[in-house]
Motif scaffolding. Structure first.
Motif, PDB file in Angstrom:
ATOM      1  N   LYS A 148      21.374  15.112 -42.835  1.00  0.00           N
ATOM      2  CA  LYS A 148      20.067  15.649 -43.236  1.00  0.00           C
ATOM      3  C   LYS A 148      19.383  14.681 -44.198  1.00  0.00           C
ATOM      4  N   VAL A 149      18.095  14.474 -43.984  1.00  0.00           N
ATOM      5  CA  VAL A 149      17.346  13.477 -44.747  1.00  0.00           C
ATOM      6  C   VAL A 149      16.026  14.085 -45.223  1.00  0.00           C
ATOM      7  N   THR A 150      15.719  13.867 -46.487  1.00  0.00           N
ATOM      8  CA  THR A 150      14.455  14.343 -47.062  1.00  0.00           C
ATOM      9  C   THR A 150      13.792  13.192 -47.805  1.00  0.00           C
ATOM     10  N   ALA A 151      12.521  12.955 -47.521  1.00  0.00           N
ATOM     11  CA  ALA A 151      11.768  11.947 -48.281  1.00  0.00           C
ATOM     12  C   ALA A 151      11.239  12.601 -49.549  1.00  0.00           C
ATOM     13  N   VAL A 152      11.423  11.922 -50.678  1.00  0.00           N
ATOM     14  CA  VAL A 152      10.934  12.441 -51.954  1.00  0.00           C
ATOM     15  C   VAL A 152      10.059  11.396 -52.641  1.00  0.00           C
ATOM     16  N   HIS A 153       9.437  11.814 -53.722  1.00  0.00           N
ATOM     17  CA  HIS A 153       8.519  10.959 -54.458  1.00  0.00           C
ATOM     18  C   HIS A 153       9.209   9.687 -54.966  1.00  0.00           C
ATOM     19  N   ALA A 154       8.445   8.612 -55.006  1.00  0.00           N
ATOM     20  CA  ALA A 154       8.865   7.413 -55.743  1.00  0.00           C
ATOM     21  C   ALA A 154       7.624   6.886 -56.443  1.00  0.00           C
ATOM     22  N   GLU A 155       7.804   6.379 -57.646  1.00  0.00           N
ATOM     23  CA  GLU A 155       6.663   5.878 -58.433  1.00  0.00           C
ATOM     24  C   GLU A 155       6.545   4.390 -58.172  1.00  0.00           C
ATOM     25  N   HIS A 156       5.856   4.045 -57.076  1.00  0.00           N
ATOM     26  CA  HIS A 156       5.817   2.654 -56.627  1.00  0.00           C
ATOM     27  C   HIS A 156       4.601   2.480 -55.720  1.00  0.00           C
ATOM     28  N   SER A 157       4.504   1.357 -55.031  1.00  0.00           N
ATOM     29  CA  SER A 157       3.396   1.122 -54.107  1.00  0.00           C
ATOM     30  C   SER A 157       3.969   0.667 -52.771  1.00  0.00           C
ATOM     31  N   SER A 158       3.087   0.459 -51.792  1.00  0.00           N
ATOM     32  CA  SER A 158       3.595   0.059 -50.480  1.00  0.00           C
ATOM     33  C   SER A 158       2.489  -0.587 -49.661  1.00  0.00           C
ATOM     34  N   VAL A 159       2.707  -1.811 -49.235  1.00  0.00           N
ATOM     35  CA  VAL A 159       1.851  -2.446 -48.222  1.00  0.00           C
ATOM     36  C   VAL A 159       2.787  -3.132 -47.225  1.00  0.00           C
ATOM     37  N   TYR A 160       2.233  -3.482 -46.077  1.00  0.00           N
ATOM     38  CA  TYR A 160       3.023  -4.202 -45.080  1.00  0.00           C
ATOM     39  C   TYR A 160       2.313  -5.512 -44.767  1.00  0.00           C
ATOM     40  N   VAL A 161       2.989  -6.622 -45.044  1.00  0.00           N
ATOM     41  CA  VAL A 161       2.408  -7.940 -44.764  1.00  0.00           C
ATOM     42  C   VAL A 161       2.896  -8.394 -43.391  1.00  0.00           C
ATOM     43  N   TRP A 162       1.936  -8.725 -42.535  1.00  0.00           N
ATOM     44  CA  TRP A 162       2.237  -9.025 -41.126  1.00  0.00           C
ATOM     45  C   TRP A 162       1.620 -10.350 -40.746  1.00  0.00           C
ATOM     46  N   ARG A 163       2.415 -11.206 -40.161  1.00  0.00           N
ATOM     47  CA  ARG A 163       1.909 -12.486 -39.678  1.00  0.00           C
ATOM     48  C   ARG A 163       1.234 -12.269 -38.327  1.00  0.00           C
ATOM     49  N   ASN A 164      -0.079 -12.447 -38.304  1.00  0.00           N
ATOM     50  CA  ASN A 164      -0.832 -12.264 -37.068  1.00  0.00           C
ATOM     51  C   ASN A 164      -0.573 -13.453 -36.140  1.00  0.00           C
ATOM     52  N   PRO A 165       0.044 -13.200 -34.983  1.00  0.00           N
ATOM     53  CA  PRO A 165       0.390 -14.334 -34.113  1.00  0.00           C
ATOM     54  C   PRO A 165      -0.841 -15.069 -33.581  1.00  0.00           C
ATOM     55  N   ALA A 166      -1.981 -14.383 -33.504  1.00  0.00           N
ATOM     56  CA  ALA A 166      -3.192 -15.032 -32.984  1.00  0.00           C
ATOM     57  C   ALA A 166      -3.742 -16.055 -33.980  1.00  0.00           C
ATOM     58  N   SER A 167      -3.737 -15.684 -35.266  1.00  0.00           N
ATOM     59  CA  SER A 167      -4.305 -16.581 -36.283  1.00  0.00           C
ATOM     60  C   SER A 167      -3.225 -17.368 -37.027  1.00  0.00           C
ATOM     61  N   ASN A 168      -1.950 -16.919 -36.885  1.00  0.00           N
ATOM     62  CA  ASN A 168      -0.820 -17.465 -37.641  1.00  0.00           C
ATOM     63  C   ASN A 168      -1.034 -17.331 -39.155  1.00  0.00           C
ATOM     64  N   LYS A 169      -1.813 -16.303 -39.547  1.00  0.00           N
ATOM     65  CA  LYS A 169      -2.042 -16.035 -40.968  1.00  0.00           C
ATOM     66  C   LYS A 169      -1.482 -14.661 -41.323  1.00  0.00           C
ATOM     67  N   ASP A 170      -1.085 -14.523 -42.599  1.00  0.00           N
ATOM     68  CA  ASP A 170      -0.593 -13.225 -43.056  1.00  0.00           C
ATOM     69  C   ASP A 170      -1.752 -12.265 -43.268  1.00  0.00           C
ATOM     70  N   GLU A 171      -1.534 -11.017 -42.870  1.00  0.00           N
ATOM     71  CA  GLU A 171      -2.496  -9.938 -43.137  1.00  0.00           C
ATOM     72  C   GLU A 171      -1.767  -8.843 -43.905  1.00  0.00           C
ATOM     73  N   THR A 172      -2.497  -8.175 -44.813  1.00  0.00           N
ATOM     74  CA  THR A 172      -1.903  -7.086 -45.584  1.00  0.00           C
ATOM     75  C   THR A 172      -2.428  -5.755 -45.066  1.00  0.00           C
ATOM     76  N   HIS A 173      -1.530  -4.883 -44.639  1.00  0.00           N
ATOM     77  CA  HIS A 173      -1.914  -3.610 -44.022  1.00  0.00           C
ATOM     78  C   HIS A 173      -1.395  -2.430 -44.861  1.00  0.00           C
ATOM     79  N   PRO A 174      -2.022  -1.237 -44.693  1.00  0.00           N
ATOM     80  CA  PRO A 174      -1.560  -0.062 -45.458  1.00  0.00           C
ATOM     81  C   PRO A 174      -0.094   0.243 -45.156  1.00  0.00           C
ATOM     82  N   GLY A 175       0.666   0.574 -46.197  1.00  0.00           N
ATOM     83  CA  GLY A 175       2.098   0.843 -46.024  1.00  0.00           C
ATOM     84  C   GLY A 175       2.495   2.263 -46.366  1.00  0.00           C
TER      85      GLY A 175
END
Ligand SMILES: [Zn+2]
Length: 283
Positions: A148-175
């Motif tokens: 059994k698994v429960t997600a609980v609060h954490a006092e932190h932040s979250s983004v997802y950095v993704w290398r766009n294969p078309a531009s070969n540049k990093d993009e920052t997306h909502p996490g």
């Protein structure tokens, strides 16, 4: 089956006779001679753990492995796990999610993560949607029978950095919002994996309501609690039976050390376990 039960009983009797069971712990799990399955925890560096439940199911948390300086060499080979039944990712930062997509594909196991992080992974086409189910804080899921698994609060932040294969540049997306995890195994053993977090008052609710057998808490500082803050939160709010410090030693900015945490815990009823990456800890 009958043999197994008999072995367990013999083990329990032996454990009682030699008095080796720790107070309050299940006698069977402390049996020295019986081949009774136990919970086993292996730290793999940063916030990555392999938790093997008594029935053999494997839970993996925050898998940053292949470029993690603390991960033992054998676990940098992703097939070292053999099986993964539950794959948990607390938030989108690289040192928590890095190898999760590869593991999800290799073991055909969905990533359990903040729903809005999984939404981003789905939109970007990182994995097929069936490996990215949505969930959020509150409520309890059973991603594998008996776990059994429960997600609980954490006092932190979250983004997802993704290398766009078309531009070969990093993009920052909502996490999504960073979370911690409550994990209850089939024998009732309760683990609180705090993810990345500062101390927060509702840790007291987790302590009172969930009564964790084991807390995994970040101590590195700079991005999370430091050793003194973590020790205070563990002693005053969470009050688990045992604690393992994590999220230190892998990033030069996170300078907290296990020794500082041990010193800050001082004399305490709570068992402080300093894990060595790759070495199994039985419970
Ligand atoms: Zn983080």
């Amino acid at each position: 089956m009958r043999t197994l039960i008999r072995r367990a009983l013999v083990g329990a009797i032996v454990a009682t006779l030699v008095g080796c069971a720790a107070p309050g712990s299940p006698v069977v799990s402390a049996a020295p001679t019986a081949p009774v399955a136990r919970t086993e925890i292996v730290w793999l560096g940063q916030s990555a753990f392999k938790i093997t439940a008594p029935g053999g199911k494997v839970i993996v948390t925050d898998p940053w492995l292949r470029t993690n300086p603390l991960t033992p060499a054998n676990y940098k080979q992703l097939d070292a796990f053999g099986r993964i039944d539950v794959l948990l990712v607390s938030h989108g930062h690289f040192d928590h999610i890095a190898d999760a997509p590869a593991l999800a594909q290799q073991y055909n196991v969905p990533i359990r993560a903040p729903g809005d992080l999984n939404q981003t992974l789905t939109t970007l086409g990182v994995l097929p949607a069936n490996l990215l189910p949505r969930m959020n804080k509150g409520g309890t899921i059973e991603p594998a029978p008996g776990i059994k698994v429960t997600a609980v609060h954490a006092e932190h932040s979250s983004v997802y950095v993704w290398r766009n294969p078309a531009s070969n540049k990093d993009e920052t997306h909502p996490g999504g919002e960073a979370v911690g995890w409550l994990i209850e195994l089939e024998n009732g053993f309760r683990v609180y994996h705090a993810g990345d977090t500062a101390a927060f008052g509702d840790m007291r609710l987790i302590g009172e309501r969930i009564k964790p057998d084991l807390a995994l808490v970040p101590i590195g500082g700079n991005f999370t609690m430091d050793p003194a803050e973590a020790a205070w939160a563990v002693k005053e709010l969470l009050r688990p039976k045992a604690v393992i410090p994590m999220h230190y030693g892998a990033n030069p900015l996170a300078r907290g050390t296990a020794q500082q945490f041990v010193d800050a815990m001082g004399p305490s009823q709570i068992r402080v376990i300093v894990a060595v990456p790759g070495q199994p800890i039985p419970f």
